[in-house]
Design a protein around this motif. Structure first.
Motif, PDB file in Angstrom:
ATOM      1  N   MET A  17      -1.484  15.067  -0.655  1.00  0.00           N
ATOM      2  CA  MET A  17      -0.388  14.352   0.202  1.00  0.00           C
ATOM      3  C   MET A  17       0.590  14.007  -0.749  1.00  0.00           C
ATOM      4  N   GLN A  18       1.742  13.694  -0.390  1.00  0.00           N
ATOM      5  CA  GLN A  18       2.640  13.304  -1.521  1.00  0.00           C
ATOM      6  C   GLN A  18       3.631  12.227  -0.583  1.00  0.00           C
ATOM      7  N   TRP A  19       4.007  11.396  -1.386  1.00  0.00           N
ATOM      8  CA  TRP A  19       4.862  10.152  -0.943  1.00  0.00           C
ATOM      9  C   TRP A  19       6.181  10.094  -1.815  1.00  0.00           C
ATOM     10  N   VAL A  20       7.395   9.708  -1.317  1.00  0.00           N
ATOM     11  CA  VAL A  20       8.525   9.444  -2.300  1.00  0.00           C
ATOM     12  C   VAL A  20       8.968   7.997  -1.975  1.00  0.00           C
ATOM     13  N   MET A  21       8.978   7.186  -2.834  1.00  0.00           N
ATOM     14  CA  MET A  21       9.464   5.739  -2.872  1.00  0.00           C
ATOM     15  C   MET A  21      11.188   5.703  -2.312  1.00  0.00           C
ATOM     16  N   PRO A  22      11.148   4.924  -1.243  1.00  0.00           N
ATOM     17  CA  PRO A  22      12.690   4.768  -0.835  1.00  0.00           C
ATOM     18  C   PRO A  22      13.746   4.760  -1.787  1.00  0.00           C
ATOM     19  N   GLU A  23      14.818   5.139  -1.462  1.00  0.00           N
ATOM     20  CA  GLU A  23      15.707   4.769  -2.490  1.00  0.00           C
ATOM     21  C   GLU A  23      16.130   3.507  -2.844  1.00  0.00           C
ATOM     22  N   GLY A  24      16.634   3.355  -3.849  1.00  0.00           N
ATOM     23  CA  GLY A  24      17.103   1.859  -4.324  1.00  0.00           C
ATOM     24  C   GLY A  24      16.588   1.745  -5.845  1.00  0.00           C
ATOM     25  N   GLU A  25      16.897   0.456  -6.275  1.00  0.00           N
ATOM     26  CA  GLU A  25      16.481   0.081  -7.539  1.00  0.00           C
ATOM     27  C   GLU A  25      15.025   0.421  -7.900  1.00  0.00           C
ATOM     28  N   ILE A  26      14.982   1.112  -9.376  1.00  0.00           N
ATOM     29  CA  ILE A  26      13.447   1.349  -9.548  1.00  0.00           C
ATOM     30  C   ILE A  26      13.064   0.246 -10.622  1.00  0.00           C
ATOM     31  N   SER A  27      12.398  -0.728  -9.740  1.00  0.00           N
ATOM     32  CA  SER A  27      12.229  -1.978 -10.592  1.00  0.00           C
ATOM     33  C   SER A  27      10.433  -1.940 -10.870  1.00  0.00           C
ATOM     34  N   ALA A  28       9.849  -2.834 -11.967  1.00  0.00           N
ATOM     35  CA  ALA A  28       8.589  -2.917 -11.985  1.00  0.00           C
ATOM     36  C   ALA A  28       7.955  -3.207 -10.667  1.00  0.00           C
ATOM     37  N   GLU A  29       8.734  -4.226  -9.967  1.00  0.00           N
ATOM     38  CA  GLU A  29       8.314  -4.742  -8.875  1.00  0.00           C
ATOM     39  C   GLU A  29       7.820  -3.912  -7.835  1.00  0.00           C
ATOM     40  N   ARG A  30       8.942  -3.227  -7.476  1.00  0.00           N
ATOM     41  CA  ARG A  30       9.026  -2.083  -6.411  1.00  0.00           C
ATOM     42  C   ARG A  30       7.967  -0.981  -6.695  1.00  0.00           C
ATOM     43  N   VAL A  31       7.730  -0.443  -7.872  1.00  0.00           N
ATOM     44  CA  VAL A  31       6.840   0.512  -8.104  1.00  0.00           C
ATOM     45  C   VAL A  31       5.542  -0.066  -8.102  1.00  0.00           C
ATOM     46  N   ARG A  32       5.269  -1.419  -8.310  1.00  0.00           N
ATOM     47  CA  ARG A  32       3.994  -1.819  -8.508  1.00  0.00           C
ATOM     48  C   ARG A  32       3.568  -1.966  -6.913  1.00  0.00           C
ATOM     49  N   GLU A  33       4.576  -2.196  -5.919  1.00  0.00           N
ATOM     50  CA  GLU A  33       4.212  -2.584  -4.654  1.00  0.00           C
ATOM     51  C   GLU A  33       3.928  -1.142  -4.082  1.00  0.00           C
ATOM     52  N   PHE A  34       4.670  -0.254  -4.428  1.00  0.00           N
ATOM     53  CA  PHE A  34       4.577   1.095  -3.828  1.00  0.00           C
ATOM     54  C   PHE A  34       3.092   1.702  -4.177  1.00  0.00           C
ATOM     55  N   CYS A  35       2.620   1.362  -5.445  1.00  0.00           N
ATOM     56  CA  CYS A  35       1.412   1.763  -5.772  1.00  0.00           C
ATOM     57  C   CYS A  35       0.313   0.898  -5.111  1.00  0.00           C
ATOM     58  N   GLU A  36       0.234  -0.150  -5.006  1.00  0.00           N
ATOM     59  CA  GLU A  36      -0.629  -1.035  -4.233  1.00  0.00           C
ATOM     60  C   GLU A  36      -0.674  -0.648  -2.791  1.00  0.00           C
ATOM     61  N   SER A  37       0.742  -0.272  -2.248  1.00  0.00           N
ATOM     62  CA  SER A  37       0.662   0.289  -0.807  1.00  0.00           C
ATOM     63  C   SER A  37      -0.175   1.502  -0.484  1.00  0.00           C
ATOM     64  N   PHE A  38      -0.226   2.279  -1.760  1.00  0.00           N
ATOM     65  CA  PHE A  38      -1.010   3.600  -1.628  1.00  0.00           C
ATOM     66  C   PHE A  38      -2.542   2.938  -1.858  1.00  0.00           C
ATOM     67  N   LEU A  39      -2.760   2.080  -2.440  1.00  0.00           N
ATOM     68  CA  LEU A  39      -4.229   1.695  -2.612  1.00  0.00           C
ATOM     69  C   LEU A  39      -4.934   1.044  -1.353  1.00  0.00           C
ATOM     70  N   ARG A  40      -4.122   0.340  -0.755  1.00  0.00           N
ATOM     71  CA  ARG A  40      -4.308  -0.361   0.482  1.00  0.00           C
ATOM     72  C   ARG A  40      -4.634   0.614   1.778  1.00  0.00           C
ATOM     73  N   GLY A  41      -4.097   1.660   1.426  1.00  0.00           N
ATOM     74  CA  GLY A  41      -4.078   2.807   2.363  1.00  0.00           C
ATOM     75  C   GLY A  41      -2.869   2.943   3.562  1.00  0.00           C
ATOM     76  N   ASP A  42      -1.930   2.102   3.281  1.00  0.00           N
ATOM     77  CA  ASP A  42      -0.895   1.888   4.025  1.00  0.00           C
ATOM     78  C   ASP A  42       0.010   3.078   4.076  1.00  0.00           C
ATOM     79  N   LEU A  43       0.121   3.705   2.890  1.00  0.00           N
ATOM     80  CA  LEU A  43       1.016   5.054   2.971  1.00  0.00           C
ATOM     81  C   LEU A  43       0.357   6.064   3.755  1.00  0.00           C
ATOM     82  N   LYS A  44      -0.996   6.328   3.571  1.00  0.00           N
ATOM     83  CA  LYS A  44      -1.611   7.388   4.327  1.00  0.00           C
ATOM     84  C   LYS A  44      -1.448   7.144   5.898  1.00  0.00           C
TER      85      LYS A  44
END
Length: 243
Positions: free
Chosen positions: A203-230
């Motif tokens: 499965m694959q996901w794309v982070m919504p458009e916007g600034e590619i900041s460390a904070e947004r990428v970190r939250e994107f990764c953590e949302s996957f680890l929490r199972g939110d994206l799936k």
């Protein structure tokens, strides 16, 4: 801690105790150590020639057999250590039927996974052979003003997710990578973007458009680890434009 210089023709560091080996392994994202009984050992000359061709990876030798067991080495072995997935890739020389310099160079480059690894046909082998099956991908066009800054930003973030994600850079300016972009529903003109690929579920996901900041990428990764994206994708809540 004992580190000595091998004779001038090889210009390799010689590691003579466990502390020196540990320090060398920690000194870079990826390092190579040849564990040989001596310079007459099978594969030693090929090893020296190969590491000269792969100048981006620090290399050393260790001939002190009494410390080999500390690194799970039992016989003459070439080992590649990398931090991206805390992995030690061993090449047992007694099991290699054909040993040559070109083969060793390929072994090094295939397994040269860094905190952020540029995707190509060679590194793809190492990426998909890793036990870490989830990739955080930065899609960016080399030559653009944000390319180097984004690469450095994600490389600095990657250590936080060691063992959970492999951070991968996909150069959208390379025609051969168009298929990877298509898989995420992206075109070169859409970049830079960030995505996640889960090899376990394909499965694959794309982070919504916007600034590619460390904070947004970190939250994107953590949302996957929490199972939110799936959960979002399986429930149909993820928007089609982001897949």
């Amino acid at each position: 801690m004992a580190i000595a210089k091998e004779k001038a023709d090889s210009a390799l560091l010689s590691l003579t105790d466990s502390a020196a080996v540990e320090a060398f392994v920690e000194s870079a994202d990826v390092v190579i150590i040849g564990f040989f009984e001596g310079e007459d050992s099978h594969g030693y000359k090929e090893f020296v020639a190969a590491v000269k061709q792969v100048e981006t990876i620090p290399a050393a030798v260790c001939k002190e057999k009494e410390i080999w067991a500390d690194i799970s080495i039992a016989s003459d072995t070439i080992a590649l250590f990398r931090k991206a997935d805390n992995h030690q890739e061993n090449l047992l020389l007694s099991q290699v039927k054909k040993l040559d310099t070109d083969g060793l160079v390929r072994f090094f480059t295939i397994n040269e996974l860094r905190y952020i690894t540029e995707y190509n046909q060679v590194t793809a082998v190492g990426l998909f052979n890793s036990e870490v099956a989830v990739h955080l991908l930065l899609f960016a066009n080399r030559g653009t003003k944000e390319y180097s800054a984004l690469k450095d930003k994600l490389a600095a973030l990657a250590p936080e997710f060691t063992g959970k994600f492999l951070f991968v850079l996909v150069n959208g300016a390379v025609k051969a990578n168009a298929r990877s972009l298509d898989y995420f529903g992206l075109k070169s003109r859409d970049l830079p973007r960030v995505g996640i690929y889960d090899g376990g579920s394909d499965m694959q996901w794309v982070m919504p458009e916007g600034e590619i900041s460390a904070e947004r990428v970190r939250e994107f990764c953590e949302s996957f680890l929490r199972g939110d994206l799936k959960e979002e994708k399986q429930s149909g809540e993820a928007t089609k434009t982001e897949l």
